[in-house]
Design an enzyme around this catalytic site. Structure first.
Site, PDB file in Angstrom:
ATOM      1  NE  ARG A   1      -2.508  -0.537   3.450  1.00 47.71           N
ATOM      2  CZ  ARG A   1      -3.386   0.275   4.070  1.00 47.71           C
ATOM      3  NH1 ARG A   1      -4.614   0.361   3.627  1.00 47.71           N
ATOM      4  NH2 ARG A   1      -3.033   0.952   5.114  1.00 47.71           N
ATOM      5  CB  ILE A   2       3.316   2.629   2.397  1.00 43.92           C
ATOM      6  CG1 ILE A   2       2.260   2.705   3.508  1.00 43.92           C
ATOM      7  CG2 ILE A   2       4.259   3.827   2.464  1.00 43.92           C
ATOM      8  CD1 ILE A   2       2.779   2.516   4.911  1.00 43.92           C
TER       9      ILE A   2
ATOM     10  CG  ASP B   1       6.437  -6.581  -3.166  1.00 49.75           C
ATOM     11  OD1 ASP B   1       6.145  -7.780  -2.975  1.00 49.75           O
ATOM     12  OD2 ASP B   1       5.951  -5.646  -2.508  1.00 49.75           O
TER      13      ASP B   1
ATOM     14  N   PRO C   1       7.303  -5.062   5.424  1.00 43.84           N
ATOM     15  CG  PRO C   1       5.708  -6.748   5.310  1.00 43.84           C
ATOM     16  CD  PRO C   1       6.642  -5.952   4.483  1.00 43.84           C
TER      17      PRO C   1
ATOM     18  NE  ARG D   1       6.571  -1.845  12.583  1.00 45.61           N
ATOM     19  CZ  ARG D   1       5.692  -0.879  12.304  1.00 45.61           C
ATOM     20  NH1 ARG D   1       6.113   0.294  11.880  1.00 45.61           N
ATOM     21  NH2 ARG D   1       4.403  -1.071  12.450  1.00 45.61           N
TER      22      ARG D   1
ATOM     23  CG  ASP E   1       8.847   8.295  10.979  1.00 44.58           C
ATOM     24  OD1 ASP E   1       8.981   9.272  11.749  1.00 44.58           O
ATOM     25  OD2 ASP E   1       7.783   7.657  10.861  1.00 44.58           O
TER      26      ASP E   1
ATOM     27  CD  GLU F   1       9.690   3.138  16.623  1.00 50.61           C
ATOM     28  OE1 GLU F   1       8.481   3.149  16.854  1.00 50.61           O
ATOM     29  OE2 GLU F   1      10.172   3.162  15.491  1.00 50.61           O
TER      30      GLU F   1
ATOM     31  CG  HIS G   1       6.723   5.073  14.448  1.00 51.04           C
ATOM     32  ND1 HIS G   1       6.922   3.764  14.758  1.00 51.04           N
ATOM     33  CD2 HIS G   1       5.808   5.076  13.432  1.00 51.04           C
ATOM     34  CE1 HIS G   1       6.153   2.997  13.985  1.00 51.04           C
ATOM     35  NE2 HIS G   1       5.459   3.787  13.168  1.00 51.04           N
TER      36      HIS G   1
END
Ligand code: NAD
Length: 319
Positions: free
Chosen positions: A153-154, A173, A204, A232, A256, A261, A293
Site C-alpha cells: 500500500r505505502i 517485491d 514489513p 520498521r 522515522d 521505540e 515514528h
C-alpha cells in the site's frame, strides 16, 4: 455499551468524544498502558481499546476473561504486541485499525527531498544566522534512480508520487503489482541496490527483512546512496549503518523508525529522549534526519484509528 480506552493521547480526545455521542457509547479512559496494574480500571466494561503499545500477555488476557471482557481492539495497524494464540484460546476477539497509506507516502517524499537538498544542514545554519551556500549543493530528482523495496500500500503510493518527478524508479517485491508496473521497473534486489541513488524501505518486519540493511547490502550500493526508512527500525543493522555514514558510503540517511521505540511512548513521544547510545550518536550527523515514528501521524489517520478502535468494539459487542 461501556468501553475502557487505554493509552489515550490528547489529540484523540475530541474524536472519542464525538464518536461516543454518535454511537451511544460510554467510555472511560486512561493515558496509561494496559497492564496488570491498570486493568482494574476496566471493571464493568464490555470491551477494551488500546493504542497498540501495551504488551498484551496471556496473563492480561486471562484477567480480562475473568472480568468478563471478551473484546479487545487496537487503534494501530500492527498487533504483534498481543499474544494472539492466548487470545484465540481464551476466545477473546481482537481487532486492529486501518488508515490510508497517503500520510506515510507524503512523509517519505518529504524525507527524500530533505535528504537530497541537505535541508537539515541548511536549517541548522539558518538557526545561527549563517546563510552561506557552501557545501549545500543538491541534486535534482529527475536525475535520480529511486529504488523502492516493498510495493504494498505505502510503497505503491510512494511510486505514484514519484512518477511526477521524472526520475527512474526501480522496485523490488516478491509479489509485484500490475498497477505499479507502468510507473516502476521491477528488478531483483541486487540490481536495485547497485543502481539506486535513493533507496526507500516499505516492507514489513519479517525474518527475511530483519536487518536487511547491513554491511553486505550496503557494500552493493552506490557510494553516497540516500537511505530512507519509514517502515520498521529492525530492518537496519544500526552499527553497520553508522559505519556506512562514517565511511561516506551513505550520503544521507532519514529514519522515522528505530529499534526499541517502546521507551519513547512513556514520554509522550518527545524527541529529546535518548533512546539508546547508537541512536543518540547517529542523530548527530548533519546528514542524518531522525523523527519519532510520525510518518502516519495526520488528522485523517488519527480519526480512522479511533473510529476503527471504537466501531470494531461496538460491532463485536452488538453481535
Ligand atoms: P503492505 O503489507 O501493504 O506492503 C508490504 C509489501 O512488502 C507487500 O507488497 C509485500 O509483498 C512486500 N514484501 C514482503 N516481503 C518482502 C521482501 N522480503 N522484500 C520486498 N518486499 C517484500 O504494508 P504497507 O501498508 O505498505 O506498510 C509497509 C510498512 O510500513 C509496514 O510494514 C510498517 O512497518 C510500516 N509503516 C510505518 C508507518 C510509520 O508511521 N512510519 C506507518 C504505517 C506503516
Amino acid at each position: 455499551i461501556k468501553i475502557m480506552v487505554y493509552e489515550l493521547r490528547d489529540d484523540e480526545r475530541n474524536v472519542f468524544e464525538n464518536l461516543a455521542q454518535e454511537l451511544h457509547v460510554e467510555y472511560t479512559f486512561s493515558h496509561k498502558m494496559l497492564n496488570m496494574e491498570t486493568i482494574p480500571l476496566a471493571q464493568g466494561c464490555q470491551g477494551i481499546c488500546i493504542l497498540g503499545i501495551s504488551k498484551i500477555s496471556a496473563d492480561i488476557l486471562r484477567q480480562m476473561k475473568e472480568m468478563k471482557i471478551s473484546y479487545l481492539s487496537t487503534r494501530s495497524v500492527g498487533f504483534n504486541n498481543i499474544d494472539m494464540e492466548a487470545a484465540r484460546k481464551l476466545n477473546i476477539r481482537v481487532s486492529n485499525a486501518d488508515y490510508g497509506p497517503d500520510g506515510v507516502a507524503d512523509y517519505t517524499l518529504m524525507l527524500i527531498l530533505m535528504s537530497l537538498r541537505k535541508y537539515k544542514q541548511a536549517m541548522f545554519r539558518g538557526n545561527v544566522n549563517d546563510y552561506s551556500l557552501k557545501g549545500l549543493q543538491g541534486k535534482e530528482m529527475k536525475d535520480m534512480t529511486v529504488g523502492i523495496i516493498g510495493t504494498g500500500r505505502i510503497g505503491a503510493r510512494v511510486i505514484d508520487f514519484l512518477s511526477g518527478f521524472g526520475c527512474r524508479v526501480l522496485a523490488y517485491d516478491p509479489y509485484p503489482q500490475e498497477k505499479v508496473k507502468g510507473k516502476a521497473t521491477y528488478t531483483d534486489l541486487e540490481t536495485l541496490y547497485e543502481e539506486s541513488d535513493i533507496i526507500s524501505l516499505h516492507v514489513p518486519l519479517m525474518e527475511q527483512t530483519f536487518r536487511m540493511i547491513n554491511r553486505t547490502s550496503l557494500s552493493k550500493m552506490k557510494n553516497g546512496v540516500i537511505v530512507v526508512n519509514c517502515s520498521r527500525g529492525e530492518l537496519m543493522n544500526i552499527p553497520d549503518v553508522i559505519e556506512g555514514i562514517e565511511t561516506e558510503k551513505i550520503g544521507a540517511l532519514a529514519l522515522d523508525v528505530f529499534e526499541n521505540e517502546d521507551g519513547i511512548y512513556h514520554f509522550d513521544r518527545r524527541t529529546d529522549i535518548i533512546i539508546n547510545r547508537d541512536m543518540a550518536y547517529i542523530r548527530q550527523f548533519p546528514n542524518v534526519i531522525m523523527t519519532q515514528h510520525m510518518a502516519f501521524y495526520t488528522e485523517n489517520a488519527v480519526k480512522s484509528m479511533v473510529s476503527c478502535g471504537v466501531k470494531n468494539l461496538v460491532s463485536f459487542i452488538k453481535e
